[in-house]
Write an enzyme that holds these catalytic residues in place. Structure first.
Site, PDB file in Angstrom:
ATOM      1  N   VAL A 501     -10.807 -23.843  16.738  1.00 60.41           N
ATOM      2  CA  VAL A 501      -9.790 -24.766  16.928  1.00 60.41           C
ATOM      3  C   VAL A 501      -9.435 -24.943  18.417  1.00 60.41           C
ATOM      4  O   VAL A 501      -9.615 -24.209  18.947  1.00 60.41           O
ATOM      5  CB  VAL A 501      -8.689 -24.568  15.940  1.00 60.41           C
ATOM      6  CG1 VAL A 501      -8.859 -24.626  14.576  1.00 60.41           C
ATOM      7  CG2 VAL A 501      -8.097 -22.952  16.336  1.00 60.41           C
ATOM      8  N   GLU A 502      -8.797 -26.258  18.521  1.00 67.93           N
ATOM      9  CA  GLU A 502      -8.334 -26.693  19.914  1.00 67.93           C
ATOM     10  C   GLU A 502      -9.364 -26.260  20.713  1.00 67.93           C
ATOM     11  O   GLU A 502      -9.384 -25.912  21.967  1.00 67.93           O
ATOM     12  CB  GLU A 502      -7.052 -25.723  20.425  1.00 67.93           C
ATOM     13  CG  GLU A 502      -5.740 -25.920  19.461  1.00 67.93           C
ATOM     14  CD  GLU A 502      -4.702 -25.478  20.026  1.00 67.93           C
ATOM     15  OE1 GLU A 502      -4.721 -24.774  21.346  1.00 67.93           O
ATOM     16  OE2 GLU A 502      -3.668 -25.199  19.379  1.00 67.93           O
TER      17      GLU A 502
END
Length: 856
Positions: A501-502
């Site tokens: 994620v991110e």
């Protein structure tokens, strides 16, 4: 021979002048004075003196005459520099402009100021923040059961959801004036870490609304009307937010998103207004399936020029209630058996008024800048907190398990192979916690550390991966058998989620950390790039000339520092005088100078090509990251009071980082674009060769012992981790058993000695305890203590088993939870977290989730 010594002295004179970063004029005077002394007093033939004077004057005179230097040297380099500048997209430029430069700038300078590092305030909790951690956070952890969440419900219980909302967990960062908690970044980090140490799903549910989400964006960029409407509702849990950025064809390259909003006129609340007709398709959106308000990123276009002459307006952000006509909240994603709410959403020609744009109409096209500024803050807190929470849980349980579990009549933690894994677990956890703390403290100082947020996101999640993997290895079969008594399995399964994620970690390491940092944090490069964009060419050249020669002096200074510190073991560096860690500061000073030198040479050689040389960029990014992690580790040790019993954690962490810095620099030089320059740099960077080694086995053994034995050092390492003392709790059983086993160990030793001497005759272990108590070898109370410890030890090492019916998904009823194991059924009566199934739960044949119309 004397001539060679004078020539060597000349080299050292130049190096010393460069090392102290003297001005160009003073450097010229210094070298001139040395040459004069050499001419008058030295034994060198007049021919050598003449050559040296000619070379010196040919360099010194033009460099010290501004007009000559600017026209003859700077102007050609100015033209060349403009040609080799890497092309920057709009999104890259906005990323460079976002955030602030903090300690990363010191590291890029090649001369980190350790006094400045230690002058940064120690992050501390207020009385209110501490009370929240001790009260609501502790209670929320206690009422959460990981097996129930991830297997029986695939959701938090209704009681847990209510508790989160009622106690303001979604409003940690919202100011008090909007009825939020108004907590510090450090408090936010502590809360997220503790929740994640209990359950990754619980941590994610609370983290997301408090990091990159509508609240953060509204606080910085929202209109006052938007703040007054949404922030109190978000703080009270009346609204559940999510933020939709990632699309199927636009993940890391957000600039390629095809989601669009067309400026047009439309009907809104009975009136014709100017708004946008938005079409989008998003996925991986945390809290999306249960969100009541959707933050959305899209590209805005004005084909009819209703707002002005420009047609393509850029990335724009909106806040849309999910009950708006046309908004489609899709079904749930199922990320590696994790139960946190995550799913896709979409919309086609959804009309929204201008008042739905975050910040209103004037913020159209500023979305990427807004995201980059907020992301640097959220990324600095959420994922480092979650990763450290998982690592602390692994340290707590694995250290205890290594004492509890016996093989060959010894705790398994006494075996060197296990100690090697325990050393990595403890050392990595200490480094992660130090890095998390220092970075959260930077945010509280008002920093928005865009480069360092990428550093901590990548390295804390990667070290969490290593830590959880090592913990699984130590637990063996205990770790791989899923069930209510397994406290590691879900963490192990979920590791790739935070890695992904991110921005996937591969991208973060190979492109973001150094690719962004080399320009953003370098003292001169970004300013030189900006100078080339000045339309006034004379002013641009004057500015560039000043920057260029300061840059050259900076590079020569770092090269000299790298050489001199390498030759002296860093002893010329100004460092704190604490004996136990002084050598580490010296080596970091040396390696920071080496990093700055190699960075300048790499950027000079590759120019715009550096963006495509991802392996070199990644290795230099590793060096920057390791320098930062080591700085944080030393500061953390200092901030906590320099406790001697913590030194093994510090030694293991810093020595591991120093060794990896040298290794990364070595790999850069092995693969340098110009092998000849690589060889020359190797002489400057490693004048005495590579001399640093990984942590010694003895240090690792000390780390392992501290993990296995309750004490002040272990308490400080685990501070902030949820630590249950309830023997009916999955981790509480491990904690209470460790105490029992350690109390029983001396008694067990006396029993073993008596048996060895033939003093005890018995038919079984239970009988032996009775005989030993009756014969006076041990007291009845001691016999009972040993008996309880053995029962508890067996309970810890036992694993769950299931019936055939339990394992058959077709036999499950949609209206009931899965059948319990023999062990879990027994525990359920005493588990306060056991509640009725959530409304979201539905177990269908071969489907983990129901279709949308069946969900609450």
């Amino acid at each position: 021979m004397l001539t060679l010594l004078w020539l060597l002295g000349l080299v050292l004179c130049i190096a010393a002048l460069a090392y102290v970063r003297t001005s160009l004029l003073n450097a010229g005077l210094g070298v001139g004075a040395y040459l004069l002394a050499m001419t008058l007093l030295g034994p060198a033939p007049w021919v050598i003196d003449l050559v040296l004077w000619v070379v010196f004057l040919a360099i010194a005179i033009p460099l010290n005459i501004p007009d000559v230097r600017r026209n003859q040297i700077s102007a050609p380099l100015f033209s060349w520099f403009k040609k080799v500048l890497p092309p920057l997209s709009d999104t890259e430029q906005e990323a460079l402009d976002a955030g602030t430069v903090w300690w990363d700038g010191e590291l890029f300078s090649g001369r980190p100021d350790w006094g400045k590092l230690h002058s940064f305030p120690i992050p501390r909790l207020s009385a209110e923040e501490q009370a929240f951690l001790d009260g609501p956070v502790e209670e929320l952890c206690r009422m959460t059961n990981e097996w129930e969440v991830t297997t029986e419900r695939q959701d938090l219980s209704p009681e847990t959801w209510s508790y989160i909302k009622d106690n303001g967990f979604f409003g940690l960062i919202i100011p008090k004036e909007y009825n939020g908690k108004g907590f510090s970044a450090y408090a936010h980090s502590q809360i997220a870490m503790k929740l994640a140490s209990r359950s990754g799903d619980l941590g994610s549910t609370v983290m997301v609304p408090n990091s990159l989400g509508p609240a953060e964006l509204l606080m910085h960029y929202g209109t006052e009307e938007q703040k007054q409407h949404y922030l109190p509702r978000l703080a009270a849990g009346q609204e559940i937010p999510c933020f939709a950025l990632t699309a199927p064809e636009a993940g890391s390259d957000a600039g390629s998103m095809t989601d669009k909003g067309i400026i047009c006129k439309g009907q809104w609340e009975g009136e014709e207004v100017i708004g946008l007709r938005v079409t989008w398709e998003k996925r991986y959106i945390t809290l999306g399936p249960v969100a009541t308000v959707l933050g959305l990123a899209f590209k805005a276009y004005d084909p009819d020029h209703l707002l002005g002459d420009e047609e393509s307006l850029g990335i724009t952000l909106a806040l849309i209630p999910t009950d708006t006509e046309g908004v489609e909240i899709g079904r749930r994603h199922f990320p590696l058996n994790a139960a946190f709410m995550n799913g896709p959403n979409s919309g086609k020609d959804v009309f929204i008024p201008m008042s739905y744009l975050i910040g209103g109409q004037e913020r159209i096209g500023q979305g990427w800048m807004m995201l980059m500024n907020c992301l640097s803050v959220g990324r600095s807190i959420s994922l480092p907190a979650g990763g450290t929470g998982a690592a602390k849980m692994a340290s707590m349980t694995t250290g205890a398990y290594a004492s509890i579990r016996r093989q060959f009549n010894l705790p398994i933690g006494e075996f060197e192979g296990i100690q090697e894994a325990l050393a990595r677990i403890g050392g990595n956890t200490y480094v992660m916690n130090a890095t998390r703390t220092m970075t959260a403290g930077a945010v509280d100082l008002g920093e928005k550390p865009s480069v360092l947020s990428a550093v901590v996101k990548y390295h804390v999640t990667e070290r969490m991966r290593q830590t959880v993997s090592d913990a699984m290895d130590v637990h063996g079969g205990k770790g791989i058998c899923m069930g209510p008594s397994n406290y590691l399995g879900r963490a192990y399964q979920s590791v790739p989620i935070s890695i992904t994620v991110e921005g996937a970690n591969i991208l973060t390491r190979s492109m973001m950390i150094f690719g962004q940092g080399a320009i953003r944090c370098h003292p001169f490069v970004l300013k030189e790039m900006q100078a080339t964009q000045n339309e006034d060419q004379n002013a641009a050249l004057t500015e560039f000339d000043d920057l260029l020669f300061r840059h050259i002096g900076f590079s020569l200074s770092n090269a000299s520092a790298s050489l001199l510190l390498g030759l002296t073991g860093g002893r010329l560096a100004d460092t704190p005088d604490y004996p136990a860690t002084q050598a580490y500061y010296r080596q970091l000073s040396r390696l920071a100078a080496a990093f700055a030198t190699v960075t300048d040479c790499t950027m000079l050689m590759l120019g715009g090509e550096l963006k495509r040389r991802e392996r070199i960029s990644a290795r230099l990014g590793d060096v920057l990251s390791y320098l930062y992690l080591a700085s944080a580790t030393l500061k953390h040790f200092d901030d906590q009071g320099r406790h001697e019993e913590d030194l093994p954690f510090v030694q293991w962490g810093v020595e591991d980082l120093l060794f990896k810095i040298e290794q990364s620099l070595h790999e850069v030089l092995l693969n340098f674009p110009d092998p000849r320059m690589g060889c020359l740099l190797r002489v400057v960077v490693f004048p005495l060769g590579r001399r640093l080694t990984p942590p010694a086995d003895a240090v690792g053994a000390e780390v392992a012992r501290r993990l296995m034995t309750p004490g002040a050092a272990r308490d400080r390492l685990l501070d902030g981790c949820y630590q249950s003392t309830d023997p009916n709790d999955v981790t509480g059983l491990v904690n209470t058993t460790l105490e029992k086993v350690l109390l029983a160990d001396p008694i067990e030793a006396r029993l073993a000695k008596a048996i060895h001497k033939g003093e005890l005759e018995h038919d079984s272990d239970a009988d032996m305890l009775n005989v030993a108590a009756e014969s006076g070898v041990i007291s009845p109370d001691e016999a009972e203590l040993v008996r309880e410890a053995r029962i508890a030890r067996r309970a810890v090492i036992d694993v769950d088993d299931f019936s055939k019916e339990d394992m058959d998904p077709t036999a499950r009823k949609a209206s009931a939870s899965p059948a319990k194991t023999r062990k879990s059924a027994k525990k359920a009566d005493n588990n306060p977290a056991k509640t009725a199934p959530s409304e979201q739960e539905a177990v269908l044949e071969n489907q983990p989730f129901p279709p949308p119309e069946d969900k609450a």
